[in-house]
Design an enzyme around this catalytic site. Structure first.
Site, PDB file in Angstrom:
ATOM      1  N   ARG A   1     -11.940  48.104  90.305  1.00 52.60           N
ATOM      2  CA  ARG A   1     -11.034  47.580  91.552  1.00 52.60           C
ATOM      3  C   ARG A   1     -10.745  48.706  92.521  1.00 52.60           C
ATOM      4  NH1 ARG A   1     -10.945  42.321  89.925  1.00 52.60           N
ATOM      5  NH2 ARG A   1     -10.672  42.107  87.864  1.00 52.60           N
TER       6      ARG A   1
ATOM      7  N   GLY B   1     -10.804  45.179  78.534  1.00 50.48           N
ATOM      8  CA  GLY B   1      -9.575  44.860  77.767  1.00 50.48           C
ATOM      9  C   GLY B   1      -9.462  43.362  77.239  1.00 50.48           C
TER      10      GLY B   1
ATOM     11  N   LYS C   1     -14.349  36.120  86.242  1.00 51.06           N
ATOM     12  CA  LYS C   1     -14.406  37.068  84.715  1.00 51.06           C
ATOM     13  C   LYS C   1     -13.546  36.300  83.774  1.00 51.06           C
ATOM     14  CE  LYS C   1     -12.961  41.683  84.910  1.00 51.06           C
ATOM     15  NZ  LYS C   1     -12.223  42.205  84.023  1.00 51.06           N
TER      16      LYS C   1
ATOM     17  N   ASP D   1      -4.070  42.205  89.716  1.00 51.72           N
ATOM     18  CA  ASP D   1      -5.511  42.921  90.076  1.00 51.72           C
ATOM     19  C   ASP D   1      -5.700  43.180  91.550  1.00 51.72           C
ATOM     20  OD1 ASP D   1      -6.140  43.133  87.375  1.00 51.72           O
ATOM     21  OD2 ASP D   1      -7.139  41.081  87.124  1.00 51.72           O
TER      22      ASP D   1
ATOM     23  N   LYS E   1      -4.179  50.039  83.364  1.00 51.22           N
ATOM     24  CA  LYS E   1      -5.410  49.453  83.486  1.00 51.22           C
ATOM     25  C   LYS E   1      -6.691  50.295  83.433  1.00 51.22           C
ATOM     26  CE  LYS E   1      -3.400  45.541  84.432  1.00 51.22           C
ATOM     27  NZ  LYS E   1      -3.507  44.350  83.644  1.00 51.22           N
TER      28      LYS E   1
ATOM     29  N   ARG F   1      -3.785  52.790  88.190  1.00 47.94           N
ATOM     30  CA  ARG F   1      -3.948  52.445  89.506  1.00 47.94           C
ATOM     31  C   ARG F   1      -2.910  52.926  90.595  1.00 47.94           C
ATOM     32  NH1 ARG F   1      -6.808  46.649  87.748  1.00 47.94           N
ATOM     33  NH2 ARG F   1      -8.858  47.293  87.422  1.00 47.94           N
TER      34      ARG F   1
END
Ligand code: S3P
Length: 427
Positions: free
Chosen positions: A387, A94, A22, A314, A341, A345
């Protein structure tokens, strides 16, 4: 789909590729848009985030064609973007808004960015400050949030030290620097992913990458060319975790991006005695690529912080899930960024792990997941965060009972087809 149930697996096996990177796809598309001539990008990410980038570029007058996974971009040159007649919607992405703001800072017209609910909660001051130093006029809700209004102008190069390690902020500054008068210098105390630097060099930008400082000279001409995007190591991370945790598994992931600024996760797992091996390593368009073989392993666990964090940012949700299977637990510190994020998270991981019966200690900047814990089945929430959904799909493979994930469709943000692929490699 409201909810998807993941049942415990017997083993994972076989060979597969994963979603295309990505981060690299975003960058190639954006830089191609301001290059001269045509850029062809093979294996362009199908993720919704990268579609947001392509759609924003189309609104800025860029001709973008798509044939399967190949995207062709007709560059408009360094100052060739056109004013959009509508607001640009970055969706959940983002990277789209932060990097494209850098490109637009040098375009002499006004652009407004909006995004979804999650993106509208994420901080933008981090790019507003350097872009103002360049000379762009930029406004945001409460000085920090979308909608973001940018009025581009002639820019003057800046010297900028990143206050937080962020590849998005670094890239924003480099893309603005590309259009500024003079040489822009970015100093990053902790190294973050360097795909923008690599891509700019591939397009012929005058860029120098020296340890923690990057210099880009404004002006000049970028030339379109042909690229191929590797598999996303952050997408591979879920399959690596699954194959490690489910006994008797053996999985081979092919064509994975192995840029050293992204392989911290693999390095840490190997330090923890995971059986992960890299083969067929090569370099394509300046990016390392190879195959990753994984065999089910007991991992030791460890304390992780400091300069590791940007490299694994990530992968932390799935690493935390894996922590329950480790011998001594996994402790993450220095990762307050996780709270900014797509969801918070730290909170999302802790809440879901607890819903599956695990003990977790939450810190302002991380968490501790004690090892040797069995997860039971249960219901978890994706928090609309791709995620988190994928990390808890992995948990479902090795929990004692099925794990139902609420709002699982958000996986499309980075990995369309994730659940189908998982069904293909599991028994
Ligand atoms: C990204 C950088 C990271 C990462 C994000 C993608 C990029 O964000 O979390 O998923 O493509 O530059 P930050 O730069 O904000 O840490």
């Amino acid at each position: 789909m409201d909810r998807l149930e993941i049942k415990p697996a017997q083993r994972l096996s076989g060979e597969t590729s994963v979603a295309a990177d990505k981060s690299i796809s975003h960058r190639l598309a954006m830089i191609a848009a301001v290059a001269e001539g045509v850029t062809t990008i093979h294996n362009f990410a199908e993720s919704v985030d990268c579609q947001s980038t392509l759609e924003c570029l189309r609104n800025l007058g860029v001709h973008v064609e798509r044939d399967g996974s190949t995207v062709t971009i007709h560059g408009r040159g360094l100052h060739g973007l056109e004013r959009s007649s509508r607001v640009l919607d970055a969706g959940n992405s983002g990277t789209t808004v932060r990097l494209m703001s850098g490109l637009l800072a040098g375009s002499p017209f006004e652009t407004t960015f909006v995004g979804d609910e999650s993106l509208s909660r994420r901080p933008m001051k981090r790019i507003i400050e350097p872009l103002r130093q360049f000379g762009a006029a930029i406004e945001a809700r409460d000085g920090n949030y979308l909608p973001l209004r940018i009025r581009g102008s002639n820019l003057d190069a800046i010297n900028f030290t990143l206050p937080i390690p962020s590849a998005q902020v670094k890239s924003c500054v480099l893309l603005a620097g590309l259009q500024a008068r003079g040489v822009t210098k970015v100093h990053e105390p902790v190294v973050s992913r360097n795909h923008t630097e690599i891509a700019l060099a591939q397009f012929g930008a005058r860029i120098r990458n020296m340890a923690n400082t990057i210099e880009v000279k404004g002006g000049g001409t970028l030339r379109g060319k042909e690229f191929s995007v590797p598999g996303d190591p952050s997408a591979a991370a879920f399959f690596i975790a699954a194959a490690l945790a489910v006994p008797n598994s053996g999985l081979r992931l092919t064509g994975i991006g192995l840029n050293p600024t992204r392989t911290g996760y693999i390095s840490l797992l190997v330090k923890m005695q995971a059986r992960v091996a890299i083969t067929r390593l090569s370099v394509v368009n300046g990016e390392s690529i190879g195959d990753v073989g994984v065999e089910a392993s007991e991992i030791e666990g460890m304390d992780i912080g400091g300069s590791w964090i940007p490299n694994i940012i990530d992968e932390i949700p799935v690493l935390a899930v894996l922590g329950t299977r480790s011998q001594n637990g996994i402790r993450i510190r220095d990762a307050a960024e996780l709270r900014a994020k797509e969801s918070d998270r730290i909170h999302s991981v802790a809440k879901n792990l607890r819903a599956l019966g695990a003990d977790v200690e939450e810190y302002p900047d991380g968490l501790f997941v004690p090892g040797g814990q069995r997860l039971h089945g249960g219901v978890v929430d994706s928090f609309g965060d791709h995620r988190i959904a994928m990390a808890f799909a992995v948990a479902g493979l090795f929990a004692d009972g099925p794990v139902a994930i609420q709002n699982p469709d958000c996986v499309n943000i980075s990995f369309p087809g994730f659940f189908d692929l998982l069904s293909r490699v599991r028994e």
